[in-house]
Design an enzyme around this catalytic site. Structure first.
Site, PDB file in Angstrom:
ATOM      1  CG  ASN A  92      -1.953   1.106   1.161  1.00  0.00           C
ATOM      2  OD1 ASN A  92      -2.542   1.354   0.124  1.00  0.00           O
ATOM      3  ND2 ASN A  92      -2.158   1.786   2.271  1.00  0.00           N
ATOM      4  CE1 TYR A 141       3.058   4.702   9.053  1.00  0.00           C
ATOM      5  CE2 TYR A 141       4.193   5.229  11.103  1.00  0.00           C
ATOM      6  CZ  TYR A 141       3.391   5.611  10.049  1.00  0.00           C
ATOM      7  OH  TYR A 141       2.934   6.890   9.970  1.00  0.00           O
ATOM      8  CB  ALA A 283       7.449  -5.408  21.048  1.00  0.00           C
ATOM      9  CG  ASP A 285       6.086   1.656  22.824  1.00  0.00           C
ATOM     10  OD1 ASP A 285       5.793   1.972  21.668  1.00  0.00           O
ATOM     11  OD2 ASP A 285       5.235   1.399  23.703  1.00  0.00           O
TER      12      ASP A 285
HETATM   13  N1  UFG Z   1       0.501   3.589  25.526  1.00  0.00           N
HETATM   14  C1  UFG Z   1       0.102   3.014  26.720  1.00  0.00           C
HETATM   15  N2  UFG Z   1      -1.121   2.409  26.749  1.00  0.00           N
HETATM   16  C2  UFG Z   1      -1.945   2.320  25.663  1.00  0.00           C
HETATM   17  C3  UFG Z   1      -1.518   2.924  24.450  1.00  0.00           C
HETATM   18  C4  UFG Z   1      -0.279   3.543  24.419  1.00  0.00           C
HETATM   19  O1  UFG Z   1       0.804   3.056  27.720  1.00  0.00           O
HETATM   20  O2  UFG Z   1      -3.029   1.717  25.763  1.00  0.00           O
HETATM   21  C5  UFG Z   1       1.796   4.276  25.491  1.00  0.00           C
HETATM   22  C6  UFG Z   1       2.749   3.706  24.449  1.00  0.00           C
HETATM   23  O3  UFG Z   1       3.451   2.624  24.973  1.00  0.00           O
HETATM   24  C7  UFG Z   1       3.622   4.932  24.135  1.00  0.00           C
HETATM   25  C8  UFG Z   1       2.666   6.126  24.333  1.00  0.00           C
HETATM   26  O4  UFG Z   1       1.578   5.615  25.111  1.00  0.00           O
HETATM   27  O5  UFG Z   1       4.643   5.025  25.070  1.00  0.00           O
HETATM   28  C9  UFG Z   1       2.122   6.668  23.032  1.00  0.00           C
HETATM   29  O6  UFG Z   1       1.607   5.569  22.278  1.00  0.00           O
HETATM   30  P1  UFG Z   1       0.761   5.752  20.933  1.00  0.00           P
HETATM   31  O7  UFG Z   1       0.403   4.358  20.465  1.00  0.00           O
HETATM   32  O8  UFG Z   1      -0.338   6.722  21.148  1.00  0.00           O
HETATM   33  O9  UFG Z   1       1.786   6.428  19.936  1.00  0.00           O
HETATM   34  P2  UFG Z   1       3.241   5.945  19.483  1.00  0.00           P
HETATM   35  O10 UFG Z   1       4.209   6.859  20.143  1.00  0.00           O
HETATM   36  O11 UFG Z   1       3.472   4.508  19.658  1.00  0.00           O
HETATM   37  O12 UFG Z   1       3.118   6.123  17.910  1.00  0.00           O
HETATM   38  C10 UFG Z   1       3.022   7.353  17.298  1.00  0.00           C
HETATM   39  C11 UFG Z   1       2.188   7.213  16.030  1.00  0.00           C
HETATM   40  C12 UFG Z   1       2.863   6.326  15.053  1.00  0.00           C
HETATM   41  C13 UFG Z   1       4.273   6.804  14.809  1.00  0.00           C
HETATM   42  C14 UFG Z   1       4.998   6.944  16.117  1.00  0.00           C
HETATM   43  C15 UFG Z   1       6.353   7.540  15.909  1.00  0.00           C
HETATM   44  O13 UFG Z   1       0.930   6.692  16.347  1.00  0.00           O
HETATM   45  O14 UFG Z   1       2.161   6.328  13.844  1.00  0.00           O
HETATM   46  O15 UFG Z   1       4.286   7.801  16.975  1.00  0.00           O
HETATM   47  O16 UFG Z   1       7.198   7.000  16.833  1.00  0.00           O
HETATM   48  F1  UFG Z   1       4.938   5.905  14.060  1.00  0.00           F
END
Ligand code: UFG
Length: 330
Positions: A92, A141, A283, A285
């Protein structure tokens, strides 16, 4: 002349369409509605249900509409899914972009602004992260988004395409009117999940790890309001239309909040106790992601308006408290 927004029914795409329409621009939206919602598309935008991998459908849009620039959000963006199904992401995000760039070239459209991500950096060596930092994605991604950036660079050298890649940090919040907001299915992002506890859709939030080397042991992220991201796309388009050269910009507030701090702020904003439990690390993070957006401020004149975390959460809460089923409630 119109702006073509691909993926304009998705979260960041729909907010960008609202800002473009409100700025008086003529907007065409194409979205396959696989992860986007028809109800999220601004009523003044002309809508085509079309997939960027469908060359004939893209050609038909370029032939029918008079397009001066493209804003490209049409991609899959779930980090976890990209690890279990990498080819879905290559197919995609990369082959779709390849089809799109061919169609653009065939119709003489040579300007594109597109969604990249902080995930292109991987585990940062230093924060705040600047655009010249090493790019070493830790998930598929981020790898496909970095490959999209490289694809644009080579195509640019070959045929004069001009592009701006915008590397978002953690997009969040909702249109201040509450009329559109964040909705993913399934939901995996921190702020929507916290607010689904407050609106009664979930019982509790799981904190993924409290043993990181941060001030309270939980991960630090740079949360940036979706309307501020939307404004950056308009500035980037205008930069290209004014003759600006290829460029890459980080978009964040330059301030990091821990997961626990975000939950506390949501308790303040919603008045709900929001029960939280600590669970194992997720995993992939990174402990800490904070942007330097100085370049976007200096070159594009970008200035986030909704920088305060409580303001971000208030706008998100306006959406989540009135749309507990997301767009499903419409
Ligand atoms: N988290 C929790 N509990 C949850 C969901 C998230 O503790 O139920 C934590 C995650 O571990 C992380 C933080 O909250 O530490 C933020 O998590 P998100 O999933 O909201 O966002 P991410 O930082 O993982 O991801 C975001 C975007 C991605 C992008 C990334 C870049 O959603 O598309 O930033 O690092 F790739």
């Amino acid at each position: 002349m119109a702006i073509l927004v691909l993926g304009g029914a998705g979260y960041i795409g729909s907010h960008t369409v609202y800002e473009l329409v409100e700025a008086g621009r003529d907007v065409v939206v194409a979205d396959n509605l696989v992860t986007g919602f028809r109800a999220a598309v601004h009523p003044k935008a002309r809508f085509y249900q079309a997939d960027i991998r469908d060359r004939a459908a893209m050609d038909a849009i370029f032939e029918r509409e008079s397009i001066e620039g493209v804003v490209h959000f049409a991609a899959f963006s779930q980090v976890g899914e990209s690890m279990s199904n990498p080819l879905k992401y290559y197919e995609n995000n990369l082959s779709g972009t390849c089809q799109l760039l061919q169609s653009m070239a065939a119709h003489g459209v040579d300007k594109i602004v597109f969604s990249s991500t902080a995930a292109t950096y991987g585990e940062p060596e230093q924060v705040p992260i600047v655009e010249s930092a090493p790019t070493c994605p830790t998930n598929c991604y981020g790898e496909t988004k970095l490959a999209m950036e490289h694809m644009m660079r080579w195509v640019s050298q070959a045929n004069g395409l001009r592009y701006v890649a915008l590397r978002y940090f953690n997009a969040c919040g909702a249109h201040p009117s509450g009329v559109i907001g964040e909705a993913h299915n399934p939901e995996s992002h921190l702020i929507p999940i916290i607010l689904q506890v407050a609106n009664g859709t979930r019982k509790q939030i799981s904190i993924f790890g409290d043993d990181y080397p941060t001030r309270d042991g939980t991960c630090v992220r740079d949360y940036i309001h979706v309307t501020d991201l939307a404004q950056a796309h308009i500035l980037a388009l205008d930069y290209l239309l004014a003759g600006g050269e290829n460029n890459v910009f980080n978009l964040g507030n330059g301030v990091g909040f821990t997961v626990k701090e975000v939950i506390d702020a949501a308790r303040r904003v919603t008045g709900h106790p929001i029960p939280a439990v600590v669970s194992p690390r997720r995993a992939g993070d990174p402990a800490q992601l904070i942007a330097s957006s100085q370049k976007a401020m200096d070159v594009l004149g970008w200035k986030p308006e909704y920088a305060a975390l409580d303001t971000i959460l208030s706008t998100a809460w306006k959406w989540h408290s009135t749309h507990p089923d997301g767009y499903g409630a419409e």
